[in-house]
Design a protein around this motif. Structure first.
Motif, PDB file in Angstrom:
ATOM      1  N   ASP A   1       0.829  -1.206   0.000  1.00 42.37           N
ATOM      2  CA  ASP A   1       0.000   0.000   0.000  1.00 42.37           C
ATOM      3  C   ASP A   1       0.860   1.251   0.000  1.00 42.37           C
ATOM      4  O   ASP A   1       0.575   2.218  -0.727  1.00 42.37           O
ATOM      5  N   ALA A   2       1.930   1.257   0.802  1.00 45.38           N
ATOM      6  CA  ALA A   2       2.801   2.426   0.870  1.00 45.38           C
ATOM      7  C   ALA A   2       3.485   2.687  -0.465  1.00 45.38           C
ATOM      8  O   ALA A   2       3.613   3.842  -0.901  1.00 45.38           O
ATOM      9  N   LEU A   3       3.933   1.624  -1.136  1.00 43.59           N
ATOM     10  CA  LEU A   3       4.596   1.787  -2.429  1.00 43.59           C
ATOM     11  C   LEU A   3       3.639   2.315  -3.489  1.00 43.59           C
ATOM     12  O   LEU A   3       3.987   3.216  -4.264  1.00 43.59           O
ATOM     13  N   ASN A   4       2.429   1.775  -3.531  1.00 42.31           N
ATOM     14  CA  ASN A   4       1.468   2.242  -4.531  1.00 42.31           C
ATOM     15  C   ASN A   4       1.005   3.667  -4.250  1.00 42.31           C
ATOM     16  O   ASN A   4       0.751   4.439  -5.183  1.00 42.31           O
ATOM     17  N   ASN A   5       0.892   4.037  -2.975  1.00 43.03           N
ATOM     18  CA  ASN A   5       0.591   5.431  -2.647  1.00 43.03           C
ATOM     19  C   ASN A   5       1.727   6.346  -3.077  1.00 43.03           C
ATOM     20  O   ASN A   5       1.499   7.432  -3.620  1.00 43.03           O
ATOM     21  N   PHE A   6       2.953   5.906  -2.846  1.00 43.47           N
ATOM     22  CA  PHE A   6       4.106   6.698  -3.256  1.00 43.47           C
ATOM     23  C   PHE A   6       4.091   6.935  -4.764  1.00 43.47           C
ATOM     24  O   PHE A   6       4.331   8.047  -5.242  1.00 43.47           O
ATOM     25  N   ILE A   7       3.802   5.899  -5.525  1.00 39.31           N
ATOM     26  CA  ILE A   7       3.830   5.989  -6.977  1.00 39.31           C
ATOM     27  C   ILE A   7       2.674   6.819  -7.510  1.00 39.31           C
ATOM     28  O   ILE A   7       2.856   7.727  -8.328  1.00 39.31           O
ATOM     29  N   ASN A   8       1.457   6.524  -7.049  1.00 33.06           N
ATOM     30  CA  ASN A   8       0.255   7.046  -7.697  1.00 33.06           C
ATOM     31  C   ASN A   8      -0.382   8.232  -6.998  1.00 33.06           C
ATOM     32  O   ASN A   8      -1.224   8.909  -7.589  1.00 33.06           O
ATOM     33  N   VAL A   9      -0.017   8.489  -5.749  1.00 26.86           N
ATOM     34  CA  VAL A   9      -0.543   9.650  -5.044  1.00 26.86           C
ATOM     35  C   VAL A   9       0.533  10.717  -4.908  1.00 26.86           C
ATOM     36  O   VAL A   9       0.363  11.845  -5.344  1.00 26.86           O
ATOM     37  N   LYS A  10       1.654  10.352  -4.328  1.00 22.78           N
ATOM     38  CA  LYS A  10       2.743  11.314  -4.177  1.00 22.78           C
ATOM     39  C   LYS A  10       3.411  11.611  -5.510  1.00 22.78           C
ATOM     40  O   LYS A  10       3.874  12.715  -5.750  1.00 22.78           O
ATOM     41  N   GLY A  11       3.468  10.615  -6.389  1.00 25.41           N
ATOM     42  CA  GLY A  11       4.054  10.834  -7.708  1.00 25.41           C
ATOM     43  C   GLY A  11       5.554  10.927  -7.701  1.00 25.41           C
ATOM     44  O   GLY A  11       6.145  11.683  -8.477  1.00 25.41           O
ATOM     45  N   GLY A  12       6.217  10.122  -6.843  1.00 25.10           N
ATOM     46  CA  GLY A  12       7.668  10.123  -6.796  1.00 25.10           C
ATOM     47  C   GLY A  12       8.276   9.260  -7.880  1.00 25.10           C
ATOM     48  O   GLY A  12       7.585   8.650  -8.704  1.00 25.10           O
ATOM     49  N   VAL A  13       9.602   9.194  -7.882  1.00 28.96           N
ATOM     50  CA  VAL A  13      10.335   8.398  -8.871  1.00 28.96           C
ATOM     51  C   VAL A  13      10.702   7.062  -8.242  1.00 28.96           C
ATOM     52  O   VAL A  13      11.054   6.989  -7.063  1.00 28.96           O
ATOM     53  N   ILE A  14      10.603   5.999  -9.019  1.00 28.77           N
ATOM     54  CA  ILE A  14      10.868   4.650  -8.540  1.00 28.77           C
ATOM     55  C   ILE A  14      11.743   3.933  -9.557  1.00 28.77           C
ATOM     56  O   ILE A  14      11.704   4.250 -10.754  1.00 28.77           O
ATOM     57  N   GLY A  15      12.524   2.972  -9.092  1.00 29.02           N
ATOM     58  CA  GLY A  15      13.366   2.244 -10.028  1.00 29.02           C
ATOM     59  C   GLY A  15      13.981   1.027  -9.383  1.00 29.02           C
ATOM     60  O   GLY A  15      13.798   0.772  -8.187  1.00 29.02           O
ATOM     61  N   GLY A  16      14.714   0.262 -10.204  1.00 32.07           N
ATOM     62  CA  GLY A  16      15.349  -0.933  -9.679  1.00 32.07           C
ATOM     63  C   GLY A  16      16.250  -1.572 -10.701  1.00 32.07           C
ATOM     64  O   GLY A  16      16.175  -1.284 -11.908  1.00 32.07           O
ATOM     65  N   THR A  17      17.111  -2.457 -10.218  1.00 35.80           N
ATOM     66  CA  THR A  17      18.042  -3.179 -11.078  1.00 35.80           C
ATOM     67  C   THR A  17      17.896  -4.671 -10.860  1.00 35.80           C
ATOM     68  O   THR A  17      17.584  -5.113  -9.748  1.00 35.80           O
ATOM     69  N   SER A  18      18.092  -5.459 -11.911  1.00 32.78           N
ATOM     70  CA  SER A  18      18.026  -6.915 -11.823  1.00 32.78           C
ATOM     71  C   SER A  18      16.698  -7.347 -11.202  1.00 32.78           C
ATOM     72  O   SER A  18      15.645  -7.041 -11.746  1.00 32.78           O
ATOM     73  N   ALA A  19      16.721  -8.027 -10.049  1.00 32.22           N
ATOM     74  CA  ALA A  19      15.469  -8.431  -9.408  1.00 32.22           C
ATOM     75  C   ALA A  19      14.595  -7.236  -9.089  1.00 32.22           C
ATOM     76  O   ALA A  19      13.362  -7.324  -9.122  1.00 32.22           O
ATOM     77  N   GLY A  20      15.218  -6.095  -8.777  1.00 32.36           N
ATOM     78  CA  GLY A  20      14.448  -4.891  -8.500  1.00 32.36           C
ATOM     79  C   GLY A  20      13.720  -4.366  -9.712  1.00 32.36           C
ATOM     80  O   GLY A  20      12.654  -3.756  -9.593  1.00 32.36           O
TER      81      GLY A  20
END
Length: 425
Positions: free
Chosen positions: A137-156
């Motif tokens: 829930d926190a990650l989806n709020n961060f992405i879709n409500v706060k509108g921050g930047v997200i990323g990852g490498t390999s498994a991420g």
């Protein structure tokens, strides 16, 4: 000696009940900035500095949180001081279990962040620790409500598509996937974890320098198309290649081509009425042929400047692309040259939206809403994702009790959603 002292001053490891280890670098005081939405996908070897600079710049000088299930503080100094981008802090959490991921202190750090990065490792750890709980829930709020930047490498990177290979039963090879796309190691999740704009119906894959990955990735998409009866999409990166997707859906590719063969690949089911695999069943080899054009693939060279790109609104408008056809016949994978498929009429999400005006911005007490939508919901959130108000078909929102700061307004109808960042003076 001075350099060693500074290192221990900036990076502070803290352990809590063995559920996680925290490594903190930079300011201990949260800084609330205005991050820009974006997604950074890296192929799995050492990070591409230019792509990581892009990622950090989206954070607008704020706080970065790194989530991982193995390793230690390798990202802290790299992000904080080695790339020349001023940010407030980098906090790495290394989790041992789900309890660590849903610790209230950790969740607060995620909510306060302007950028979130997933390290490599075992992607099933991320699925096990972060899915179907408060961290999801926190990650989806961060992405879709706060509108921050997200990323990852390999498994991420592997967990960032709306569909994903979970690796619950270990990895799967090209031969295993093509010989039986429903074998026990083909563990896929569909639209039940992270909800990231422009990655709808997308399965990502990494370490694409190994050509073995192309056949199994095609099998992932065949499974998705068969199981959901919808077109499937994929994004993959060679190990030293990165894809950066901005708020407008432009996916730029970073790498060191032509010095090295560093490419990203954008896969899509052919944009025809009949796009389904001919044979995708348990116990039989995969056949997804469709006249040798089952998958249309954009192969894009990664450059230092990120000049080559594809527009994920259409999956066909592009610059610097080599198009290929990928297909499988009786479990044998093949690739041939192709042309731009011009699939703009059959994109994964129709983004042509009704005009909506929300303003003024900044505002004092009242927010006006003007739209031709017949029926819509209005929801107002604070910067941490907490819902403050909810209405139907509202034309003016009165906010005399709200304190000054940044807020997020959602306008949602049956077919679309609009998100507005607003500042109250």
């Amino acid at each position: 000696m001075r350099k060693i002292t500074l290192l221990f001053t900036l990076i502070t490891p803290l352990m809590w009940a063995q559920n996680y280890t925290e490594y903190a670098t930079g300011s201990a005081t949260d800084l609330n900035t205005n991050p820009q939405f974006g997604v950074c996908l890296m192929g799995g070897a050492s990070e591409n500095d230019n792509a990581m600079i892009w990622f950090l710049e989206q954070a607008d000088g704020g706080d970065v949180v790194v989530l991982r299930a193995s390793g230690s503080d390798g990202y802290n100094n790299y992000m904080y001081s080695e790339l020349g981008v001023a940010i407030n802090s980098v906090t790495t959490f290394v989790f041992n279990n789900e309890a660590g991921a849903i610790d209230p202190y950790v969740l607060q750090k995620v909510e306060n962040a302007e950028a979130i990065w997933f390290a490599g490792g075992d992607q099933f750890n991320y699925v096990s620790f972060f899915k179907d709980n408060a961290m999801e829930d926190a990650l989806n709020n961060f992405i879709n409500v706060k509108g921050g930047v997200i990323g990852g490498t390999s498994a991420g990177m592997a967990i960032l598509g709306s569909a994903y290979f979970s690796a619950e039963n270990g990895t799967v090879t090209n031969q295993e996937a093509l010989t039986n796309p429903y074998n026990n190691q083909m563990t896929l999740g569909y639209n039940d974890f992270l909800n990231i704009p422009y990655l709808e119906n997308v399965i990502t894959d990494t370490h694409y320098d190994d050509p073995d990955r192309r056949g199994r990735h095609s099998a992932f998409l065949a499974r998705y198309a068969t199981d959901t009866n919808s077109r499937a999409f994929g994004i993959a990166c060679n190990e030293y290649t990165s894809v950066c997707i901005d708020a407008f859906g432009i996916a730029r590719v970073y790498g060191d081509y032509p010095n090295y063969e560093e490419h990203a690949f954008f896969l899509q089911s052919n944009c025809t009425t009949d796009f389904m695999p001919e044979t995708c069943v348990n116990g039989q080899p995969l056949t997804w042929n469709q006249g040798g054009e089952a998958l249309k693939v954009a192969k894009i060279a990664g450059t230092q400047s990120g000049m080559n790109y594809i527009d994920l609104n259409s999956w066909s408008d592009e610059g610097g692309v080599i198009w290929q056809n990928w297909f499988a016949a009786n479990g044998v994978f093949s690739a041939t040259s192709a042309t731009n498929p011009a699939c703009s009429l059959l994109t994964p999400i129709d983004r042509e939206m009704t005009e909506v005006y929300v303003g003024p911005n900044p505002f004092h007490d009242k927010i006006a809403i003007e739209t031709d939508l017949a029926r819509y919901d209005v929801r107002l959130y604070d910067i941490f994702g907490k819902q403050i108000a909810s209405y139907e078909n509202l034309s003016e929102l009165d906010t005399p009790g709200l304190s000054s700061g940044l807020y997020v307004l959602h306008i949602t109808s049956e077919n679309e959603q609009r998100i507005f960042k607003l500042v109250k003076e």
